[in-house]
Design a protein around this motif. Structure first.
Motif, PDB file in Angstrom:
ATOM      1  N   CYS A  81      47.835  47.376  39.083  1.00  0.00           N
ATOM      2  CA  CYS A  81      47.001  46.274  39.597  1.00  0.00           C
ATOM      3  C   CYS A  81      46.994  45.104  38.620  1.00  0.00           C
ATOM      4  N   GLY A  82      46.830  45.399  37.343  1.00  0.00           N
ATOM      5  CA  GLY A  82      46.821  44.343  36.351  1.00  0.00           C
ATOM      6  C   GLY A  82      48.129  43.576  36.307  1.00  0.00           C
ATOM      7  N   ARG A  83      49.226  44.279  36.482  1.00  0.00           N
ATOM      8  CA  ARG A  83      50.537  43.618  36.476  1.00  0.00           C
ATOM      9  C   ARG A  83      50.667  42.688  37.689  1.00  0.00           C
ATOM     10  N   TRP A  84      50.144  43.105  38.832  1.00  0.00           N
ATOM     11  CA  TRP A  84      50.163  42.262  40.032  1.00  0.00           C
ATOM     12  C   TRP A  84      49.324  41.010  39.806  1.00  0.00           C
ATOM     13  N   LEU A  85      48.159  41.176  39.194  1.00  0.00           N
ATOM     14  CA  LEU A  85      47.289  40.037  38.921  1.00  0.00           C
ATOM     15  C   LEU A  85      47.954  39.057  37.960  1.00  0.00           C
ATOM     16  N   ALA A  86      48.593  39.577  36.917  1.00  0.00           N
ATOM     17  CA  ALA A  86      49.254  38.714  35.941  1.00  0.00           C
ATOM     18  C   ALA A  86      50.375  37.915  36.589  1.00  0.00           C
TER      19      ALA A  86
END
Length: 268
Positions: A77-82
């Protein structure tokens, strides 16, 4: 001392943290092998029903925002947000899950690795008022003894006007067996029984702990933390989605809600 198996008993914060850190460290490889394709290396899936943040937009526009992912697992999820312009920090209790985050980073397109740290959600290692948004997709909150402490910590690290969105197993599921088939449609315990689900290792100590809160309990924790509840989503099982995930299945999803997603805000 309990024999190896399953028990329903109180487990304190330290015992819960110790058990779940060990369980997720040992289960991370199998978990990522089984579910990694569904989650994607850079994808934001809120729940086994497949609700995707790209469609749901529960967090709104994240570009230029400071975002904290609570219980990040392998950081999908964090990678998608970044990738959508957010400045992301993420943490998880399990070191092995964070090693999978690094594995994904090293096998990716050479972009910036996701900043991650190993930490307990009941004591977040971040300064107050550091983030515009916080999110958690089945991360940490079902697996801590004091969910209220996590919500208070989330409020502390959010800036005024900041928002927290988190998903957990729908509380009603606690009354039903964790079975994707017909057996999982008949309640066999009280919804109001808040005794944690505890798996006991060969040494007689808890090796996995999951805590149950009723819907009213969750709302009470949100309010008591100083956050404001803005919305609640109960994703319906979508047509054409045939994937089973533990006790989540098309059969059960047609009859019972499987996930609750809470949207909260820190008052200005």
């Amino acid at each position: 001392m309990d024999l190896a198996g399953v028990a329903r008993r109180r487990v304190d914060a330290a015992g819960t943290s110790r058990a779940n850190r060990g369980w997720w460290d040992s289960a991370a490889d199998d978990y990522q092998a089984e579910h990694g394709g569904f989650l994607r290396d850079a994808g934001f899936v809120w729940c086994p029903e497949g609700l995707d943040e790209a469609d749901a937009r529960l967090l709104g526009d994240v570009e230029g925002k400071d975002v904290l992912e609570i219980g990040c697992g392998a950081g999908q999820c964090g990678r998608w947000l970044a990738a959508r312009g957010a400045r992301v920090a993420a943490f998880d209790l399990s070191f092995r899950q964070l090693q999978h985050s690094r594995r994904i980073d090293l096998g990716g397109d050479g972009g910036e690795p996701l900043p991650v740290v190993q930490a307990d959600a009941e004591a977040m290692p971040f300064a107050g008022e550091s983030f515009d948004l916080a999110c958690s997709a089945y991360g940490a909150l079902p697996f801590v003894a004091d969910a209220g402490a996590v919500l208070r910590e989330a409020r502390r690290v959010l800036r005024p006007g900041g928002r927290l969105v988190f998903s957990v197993s729908h509380p009603i599921r606690w009354a039903f067996p964790d079975d994707p088939g017909p057996r999982g449609l008949t309640a066999d315990r009280s919804y109001f029984d808040r005794s944690p689900y505890v798996e006991i290792g060969d040494d007689g100590r808890p090796s996995y702990v999951e805590h149950h809160r009723t819907l009213a309990d969750w709302i009470g924790h949100v309010v008591a933390s100083g956050l404001v509840l803005e919305g609640l989503v109960e994703p319906e099982w979508p047509d054409g989605h045939e994937r089973e995930w533990g006790g989540w299945s098309p059969l059960r999803g047609r009859h019972l809600p499987g996930t609750a997603i809470f949207s909260c805000a820190r008052p200005v």
